[in-house]
Design an enzyme around this catalytic site. Sequence first.
Site, mmCIF file in Angstrom:
data_model
loop_
_atom_site.group_PDB
_atom_site.id
_atom_site.type_symbol
_atom_site.label_atom_id
_atom_site.label_comp_id
_atom_site.label_asym_id
_atom_site.label_seq_id
_atom_site.Cartn_x
_atom_site.Cartn_y
_atom_site.Cartn_z
ATOM 1 N N LYS A 297 0.857 -1.184 0.000
ATOM 2 C CA LYS A 297 0.000 0.000 0.000
ATOM 3 C C LYS A 297 0.887 1.225 0.000
ATOM 4 C CE LYS A 297 0.618 2.086 3.252
ATOM 5 N NZ LYS A 297 1.862 2.730 3.792
ATOM 6 N N TYR B 70 -4.637 4.176 6.405
ATOM 7 C CA TYR B 70 -5.064 3.211 7.431
ATOM 8 C C TYR B 70 -6.409 3.617 8.046
ATOM 9 C CZ TYR B 70 -0.431 1.068 7.334
ATOM 10 O OH TYR B 70 0.708 0.436 6.949
HETATM 11 P P1 NDP Z 1 12.302 2.431 2.027
HETATM 12 O O1 NDP Z 1 12.765 3.737 1.484
HETATM 13 O O2 NDP Z 1 12.891 1.985 3.324
HETATM 14 O O3 NDP Z 1 12.513 1.276 0.971
HETATM 15 C C1 NDP Z 1 12.175 1.434 -0.382
HETATM 16 C C2 NDP Z 1 13.149 0.631 -1.227
HETATM 17 O O4 NDP Z 1 12.749 0.748 -2.579
HETATM 18 C C3 NDP Z 1 14.588 1.156 -1.195
HETATM 19 O O5 NDP Z 1 15.338 0.655 -0.116
HETATM 20 C C4 NDP Z 1 15.111 0.666 -2.518
HETATM 21 O O6 NDP Z 1 15.480 -0.702 -2.377
HETATM 22 C C5 NDP Z 1 13.894 0.667 -3.428
HETATM 23 N N1 NDP Z 1 13.910 1.803 -4.366
HETATM 24 C C6 NDP Z 1 13.994 1.697 -5.717
HETATM 25 N N2 NDP Z 1 13.995 2.890 -6.286
HETATM 26 C C7 NDP Z 1 13.920 3.796 -5.287
HETATM 27 C C8 NDP Z 1 13.921 5.229 -5.275
HETATM 28 N N3 NDP Z 1 13.953 5.963 -6.397
HETATM 29 N N4 NDP Z 1 13.860 5.848 -4.078
HETATM 30 C C9 NDP Z 1 13.792 5.136 -2.950
HETATM 31 N N5 NDP Z 1 13.793 3.766 -2.910
HETATM 32 C C10 NDP Z 1 13.873 3.114 -4.083
HETATM 33 O O7 NDP Z 1 10.716 2.523 2.153
HETATM 34 P P2 NDP Z 1 9.730 1.615 3.003
HETATM 35 O O8 NDP Z 1 10.276 0.254 3.146
HETATM 36 O O9 NDP Z 1 9.338 2.354 4.219
HETATM 37 O O10 NDP Z 1 8.424 1.601 2.053
HETATM 38 C C11 NDP Z 1 8.368 0.825 0.872
HETATM 39 C C12 NDP Z 1 6.908 0.506 0.540
HETATM 40 O O11 NDP Z 1 6.347 -0.231 1.609
HETATM 41 C C13 NDP Z 1 6.010 1.719 0.365
HETATM 42 O O12 NDP Z 1 5.023 1.446 -0.590
HETATM 43 C C14 NDP Z 1 5.371 1.889 1.718
HETATM 44 O O13 NDP Z 1 4.134 2.553 1.692
HETATM 45 C C15 NDP Z 1 5.198 0.432 2.103
HETATM 46 N N6 NDP Z 1 5.160 0.238 3.571
HETATM 47 C C16 NDP Z 1 4.140 -0.502 4.063
HETATM 48 C C17 NDP Z 1 4.034 -0.695 5.413
HETATM 49 C C18 NDP Z 1 2.922 -1.522 5.959
HETATM 50 O O14 NDP Z 1 2.777 -1.594 7.167
HETATM 51 N N7 NDP Z 1 2.131 -2.187 5.116
HETATM 52 C C19 NDP Z 1 4.980 -0.103 6.350
HETATM 53 C C20 NDP Z 1 6.050 0.614 5.714
HETATM 54 C C21 NDP Z 1 6.119 0.784 4.362
HETATM 55 P P3 NDP Z 1 16.883 -1.243 -2.938
HETATM 56 O O15 NDP Z 1 17.922 -0.377 -2.283
HETATM 57 O O16 NDP Z 1 16.915 -2.646 -2.509
HETATM 58 O O17 NDP Z 1 16.805 -1.055 -4.406
#
Ligand code: NDP
Length: 424
Positions: free
Chosen positions: A181, A269
């Site tokens: 989401k 949420y």
């Molecule tokens: P992060 O920034 O921690 O992680 C996102 C990852 O996406 C990065 O680490 C990277 O992985 C990859 N990525 C690829 N392109 C980009 C870019 N241009 N900018 C940033 N990251 C990029 O975010 P979150 O883990 O907090 O969130 C990711 C998703 O999960 C979102 O959709 C968020 O809404 C969702 N989420 C859901 C939650 C829930 O409870 N259901 C809780 C938290 C988040 P890599 O380095 O491996 O390429």
Amino acid sequence: MNDYLWQTVTRRKFIASMGIAPTALLLANTAGAPATPHASASGAGTGGTSGAGDTGTSVASSAHITGRPMPSEETLGDPPSHRLGLAIVGLGKYALGQILPRIAGTQHVRLAAVVSGNKDKARAVAAAYGLSERSVYDYVGFDQLRDDAAVDAVYIILPPALHAEYTIRAAQLGKHVLCEKPMASTSDECRRMVDACERANRKLMIGYRVHWEPHNVEAVQLLRKGTIGTIRQIVGQHGMTLDPSTPHGEWRMQRALAGGGSLWDIGIYSLNGARFLSGEEPVELRAAWRHPAGATVGGKVADVELGVNWEARFPSGLAAIATSAYDYMANNLSVHGDKGSIELSPATSYQGNELRIENKAGRQEPRLGESDEQFFGMLDEFALAVRENREPRTSGREGLQDIRLMELIYEAARTGRTVPVPPA
Ligand code: NDP
């Protein structure tokens, strides 16, 4: 939660914390390797090297080591070959901290690959979870997943603006999709995601873990049973203090990656909760910015809103009032009926959610076990929907409905007008 569920959750937590698949435990206990050296030496308490001539203590311990039947409340889950092979796409905070450690605690899912823009991180993660280097992909090589027979599905955990592209590409590769989401940046993207998965005959599910969170599940059951009478109002607050200096805070400030602001990220949420708890769909929306796009956080200008208040009217006449915020902490949902109220606070955390019920029977705070059951439930639902060839419970259409409503909340805040919700 009943004792059965509590015990299952506790066992899964233990297995997850060990980082091993439940089946691996079973194999270790049955495939030649005895459970303990004592058991192998003595058989079922018949003597062996620790026989009657040894000390009384040895006789007592070998006599007490017997093979017991499988406890009836235990469920081992599928063997690896039957589990849905999942590639995790994007190794950020949520993937690394919440999802990867819990896959081993599921019944029907196994980790099959990782996709990341950082090869070193991806290799380290793969090694930690027992994957070989062949199971490490980057975004450029994403389409090579087509030929990886171990990968049945992908779990997209990227910033929201990337969800549509990777969902559509994955469906075209023949992979099922679980997507985080908010589903996407716009409802048009959501529709294209749904269409792509339908055309490819692949399942699409959105990661609304709260639909399997024990306190939320119990709240819905109590509401449907009329525990607090007719629902008149739902109040939701979801907020967190955004830190733009962190990697996960940085993209959340940028509409081009985040799709929207606090509403898209955490206000969702309250919105999904109001729909889930009431079982109704809004017919009319009003909203007002608390902080529209352009406000400054941590010395940086956000091009998304930091806060918005909204109100929805539902067909039964019930109202939902909610706030999303990037400048304070909040996590609660309360439901008020003509015979009592139900409060979830925290409502949608990873751990430690709580439920309070007040009605003529008094005040109750049922202990419902571990909130991390929500992760297992969500992942297993996805695997079962694929196996049973049915729509997952929180499908792409569920994700689309929230994005559609959030677009209308933005319109209401922008125009100051009450906005009717057109039929889906
Ligand atoms: P992060 O920034 O921690 O992680 C996102 C990852 O996406 C990065 O680490 C990277 O992985 C990859 N990525 C690829 N392109 C980009 C870019 N241009 N900018 C940033 N990251 C990029 O975010 P979150 O883990 O907090 O969130 C990711 C998703 O999960 C979102 O959709 C968020 O809404 C969702 N989420 C859901 C939650 C829930 O409870 N259901 C809780 C938290 C988040 P890599 O380095 O491996 O390429």
